[in-house]
Write an enzyme that holds these catalytic residues in place. Structure first.
Site, PDB file in Angstrom:
ATOM      1  N   ILE A 236       0.816  -1.218   0.000  1.00  0.00           N
ATOM      2  CA  ILE A 236       0.000   0.000   0.000  1.00  0.00           C
ATOM      3  C   ILE A 236       0.842   1.257   0.000  1.00  0.00           C
ATOM      4  CG2 ILE A 236      -2.045  -1.038   1.044  1.00  0.00           C
ATOM      5  CD1 ILE A 236      -1.178   0.042   3.736  1.00  0.00           C
TER       6      ILE A 236
ATOM      7  N   TYR B 220      11.202   5.607   4.833  1.00  0.00           N
ATOM      8  CA  TYR B 220      11.720   4.720   5.862  1.00  0.00           C
ATOM      9  C   TYR B 220      11.292   3.264   5.725  1.00  0.00           C
ATOM     10  CZ  TYR B 220      12.771   9.253   7.791  1.00  0.00           C
ATOM     11  OH  TYR B 220      13.245  10.526   7.943  1.00  0.00           O
TER      12      TYR B 220
ATOM     13  N   LYS C  79       4.778  -2.682   8.219  1.00  0.00           N
ATOM     14  CA  LYS C  79       5.775  -1.754   7.699  1.00  0.00           C
ATOM     15  C   LYS C  79       7.164  -2.365   7.814  1.00  0.00           C
ATOM     16  CE  LYS C  79       7.448   2.982   8.474  1.00  0.00           C
ATOM     17  NZ  LYS C  79       7.194   4.222   9.244  1.00  0.00           N
TER      18      LYS C  79
ATOM     19  N   ASP D 281       6.890  16.382  10.585  1.00  0.00           N
ATOM     20  CA  ASP D 281       6.706  15.998   9.182  1.00  0.00           C
ATOM     21  C   ASP D 281       5.218  15.853   8.848  1.00  0.00           C
ATOM     22  OD1 ASP D 281       7.497  15.449   6.595  1.00  0.00           O
ATOM     23  OD2 ASP D 281       7.802  13.308   6.956  1.00  0.00           O
TER      24      ASP D 281
END
Length: 356
Positions: free
Chosen positions: A48, A53, A71, A166
């Site tokens: 996705i 990172y 992740k 961020d």
């Protein structure tokens, strides 16, 4: 269609250096994962997103049937263990529990030392994908709903002395039940008193506060609030507010919109490290009202407060149209689940709506 899983090789012999006496000792296979589960317990369904990172997958926990975001920590250039950005993200997220902050459930591992995954709560959408694919823009009530949730999440972060650093639309996720969550804490930092120096090269350019562009090293929660102002304006205007192509261009766009800064409106401005390197255009006017002629006085007040260093409360969220409830937010096709290209914008991608 489920993404084909890469066959896992037999684990290499893991040896650790002895602290005393020299030499190495082997780690038994049963102890090598510590308390972490194996990634083999998760079925990868589709990719996705891929960001700075790591790669993000939609996956199913085979033990509970729960759909999660998996992740994979990017280890391409690391020779000394887990990247510091990932360690910071893990450390912060393990402490944070709030409805508007993405949840880190656990850390799982593969067969190799460089194979580490974060198991996150799954959200069906990210705002960047939505804004690029929506047929009809968000209504003002829906915009209020989104921003109010972002501000609640930020309030929790700032009360816990954490600056995200961020914020942008691609780092805001939304569930099909309308719950908005702040994600991607790879650049987040804890702060305190006295303020410690931090690198100004943070926050995607279009959302970067002017003090960062002018080289400040002492960062406050104001940089997050500036980014929220950019996000609010983007949702209201249906396009990025300050799409600069370089740092010089970014500063010029800010000056065109808000006027030329000076010591009267910004004490300490003339002492910022990079001020002498720029020749700012003379522009005495705030043009927010001309940019958003249809926005109420309360809405303009909120934008002006967000584009200041000490944002104050506003009545914008108390006038009609009132913010809709999260459960009344519309649902959308799951664009993220259809994306297979490695460089596509996902939970932390940098698509058309931001530059590093």
């Amino acid at each position: 269609m489920a993404e084909a899983a890469c066959p896992e090789q037999e684990p290499e012999v893991l040896r650790l250096k002895r602290l005393r006496g020299g030499g190495f000792f082997p780690v038994p296979p049963g102890d090598r994962l510590g308390r972490c589960r194996s990634v083999k317990e998760f079925e990868k369904l589709n990719r996705i997103g891929e960001g700075t990172y790591g790669i993000v997958y939609r996956a199913r926990d085979t033990q509970t049937d729960e759909i999660v975001a998996l992740k994979k920590v990017r280890m391409d250039k690391e020779k000394d263990g887990i990247p510091i950005s990932s360690l910071r993200e893990i450390t912060l997220l393990l402490k944070l529990r709030h409805p508007n902050i993405v949840e880190l459930k656990e850390v799982v591992v593969g067969n190799h030392l460089e194979s580490i995954f974060l198991v996150m709560g799954y959200c069906e959408q990210d705002l960047a994908s939505l804004l690029e694919n929506m047929q009809t823009p968000f209504s003002e009530a829906q915009v209020k709903c989104i921003i109010l949730q972002v501000l609640k999440g930020l309030q929790y972060l700032h009360e816990n002395f954490i600056i995200h650093r961020d914020l942008k639309v691609s780092n805001l996720l939304m569930t099909d039940k309308g719950c908005v969550k702040i994600a991607d804490f790879g650049l987040a930092r804890a702060h305190g008193v006295p303020l410690k120096p931090m690198t100004p090269k943070v926050v995607t350019l279009w959302y970067r506060a002017p003090e960062l562009l002018l080289g400040t090293t002492t960062q406050t929660t104001g940089i997050d609030m500036w980014a929220v102002g950019c996000i609010l304006a983007e949702l209201l205007a249906h396009k990025p507010l300050l799409p600069g192509s370089s740092e010089i261009h970014q500063i010029d766009l800010i000056v065109q919109l808000l006027g030329t800064p000076n010591e009267n409106i910004w004490p300490g401005f003339s002492k910022l490290p990079l001020v002498s390197q720029y020749t700012l255009r003379k522009q005495p006017y705030n043009n927010l009202k001309h940019k958003f002629p249809w926005l109420s006085e309360a809405g303009l007040r909120l934008l002006n407060f967000l584009f200041m260093y000490d944002p104050k409360k506003s009545s914008y969220f108390k006038e009609k149209p009132l913010p809709c409830e999260p459960e009344l937010m519309p649902t959308f096709p799951h664009h993220r689940n259809k994306r297979a290209a490695p460089a596509s914008a996902g939970a932390e991608g940098q698509g058309k709506r931001g530059k590093p």
